[in-house]
Scaffold this motif. Structure first.
Motif: not given
Length: 439
Positions: A49-55, A189-192, A233-236, A243-249
């Protein structure tokens, strides 16, 4: 030529096993921490319920494991002595030792001592430290390396983009120099990996040159909460949690002091650790493959469908024979390559044995997924269930056929060496064309 594991390394493995039995296994067995490793592992680790992040409980457990390993002198093993490690010219702590250790731990199966889903191990790997050690300024070393080892700094690596992976020299992210000497970065960037806990982001951006050129890409140290740096976003993924993020700069401004390494020489920074990472990942994949093979043999010996051991069937024997043979041959190549790496500078590795590193990496990752798949088949319904570890191993190691350089990119490098386009036998393309035309 001696293929034996050095006595000092054998002794180190025994000490490591003793530490795991004394400190780490009891920690795993307490407070229902086995929920992170048995059939409940994916759910227990993932905050759906929190973007699929690690507990947090999962990451806290890993942190405590690393703390104990560090206190016992194991965690920093591969680092130079100046950073509390044991890496020295005699070979201790270097690539051969790390390859043997990584295989040894992975061959034990899944456990708190070594869970590579998030690069966790009681014997740590520090590619970010290697980068800063070789290319960082003294101020950056103090901030980033000291902070990293104290647990105050967490670094994520920003090379891949939504539109560019293996073709990194075509990246869209740009950094423009301002009148005051600072830089403004725009792109994405992606898969951060590890973005949710990162304090610093190593962002690669083109500062000069044209798309496709190796020169002109620069590495910037961007603090996580710099204005304009946003997690989109965090990509499932196939193996959760993520814990793989897509980021914008967007107009991210950093001072000139944020540059790591030479201006326009960022690819060398990115590649500083690639060979060490690839050979260690190959060893880990080999170890996981060995675990799958050994478990399958053991199960086939005791399982008796139709009143006789499953192992009596050649349909069971032969695939495992093939896998065991490949594992034995791969082990020799990994250790030979690691030993050669220890005798040369990391820049020289790329020039002379980069193909061997690529061979080890792509073949080990493929072998691991094949061994896990065969283990699932041998174990039948149990193999398909999450009560065995094979599905987890397959899902995790399947990733490595893409990351650290896809196996196609690795094979292209091997082909480059084989046909003389790169490496010690490099020839001019025109000469190669003339040679081929005469065939």
């Amino acid at each position: 030529m001696n293929f034996d594991v050095p006595p000092a390394l054998q002794s180190y493995l025994a000490d490591l096993d003793s530490f795991i039995a004394r400190e780490i296994q009891p920690l795993q067995d307490s407070n229902d921490n086995n929920r992170f490793f048995d059939h409940r592992r994916e759910h227990s680790r993932t905050d759906w319920d929190n973007q699929g992040l690690p507990r947090p409980q999962w990451e806290d457990l890993l942190k405590e494991c690393r703390r104990r390993a560090d206190a016992a002198g194991f965690f920093r093993f591969s680092l130079p002595k100046q950073y509390g490690g044991q890496n020295e010219s005699s070979g201790r702590g270097a690539n051969l030792w790390m390859a043997v250790i990584r295989e040894h731990l992975a061959a034990k199966g899944l456990g708190l001592y070594n869970d590579l889903q998030n690069e966790h191990s009681v014997v740590g790997n520090f590619p970010d430290v290697v980068m800063v050690q070789h290319f960082g300024s003294e101020a950056q070393k103090k901030e980033l390396i000291d902070g990293r080892l104290k647990g105050k700094v967490r670094i994520t690596f920003g090379l891949t983009e939504p539109g560019h992976g293996s073709d990194a020299t075509h990246m869209d992210t740009r950094a423009e120099r301002q009148a005051d000497g600072s830089y403004v970065i725009n792109g994405g960037k992606m898969w951060q990996t590890g973005m949710h806990v990162a304090t610093n982001c190593f962002i690669f951006a083109r500062t000069s040159g044209k798309n496709g050129e190796a020169k002109g890409i620069t590495c910037f140290n961007v603090p996580r909460h710099t204005a304009g740096l946003k997690v989109e976003s965090y990509e499932w993924t196939l193996n959760m949690p993520t814990d793989h993020a897509t980021v914008s700069l967007t107009n991210v401004k950093v001072p000139a002091e944020a540059i790591i390494g030479p201006l326009g020489g960022g690819l060398a920074v990115a590649q500083a650790f690639v060979h060490e990472n690839r050979i260690r990942q190959a060893a880990s994949s080999l170890g996981a493959a060995v675990y799958c093979i050994n478990q399958s043999v053991e199960y086939a010996m005791k399982r008796k469908p139709f009143g006789k051991p499953l192992a009596s069937n050649q349909a069971i024997q032969f695939p495992l024979v093939e896998l065991a043979t490949q594992a034995e041959m791969l082990r020799l190549l990994i250790r030979k390559t690691a030993s050669e790496m220890d005798r040369m500078d990391h820049v020289e590795v790329e020039k002379t044995i980069g193909d061997k590193v690529s061979m080890c990496n792509y073949y080990a990752n493929r072998l691991c997924t094949q061994a896990a798949d065969q283990a699932i088949q041998v174990h039948g319904g149990w193999g398909y269930s999450r009560h065995c570890q094979f599905e987890h191993i397959w899902r995790h190691h399947r990733r490595y056929r893409i990351t650290e350089g896809s196996e196609e990119i690795q094979m292209r490098k091997v082909a480059g060496y084989l046909f003389g386009f790169m490496g010690p036998k490099k020839v001019v393309l025109g000469e190669m064309t003339d040679q081929l035309s005469k065939l």
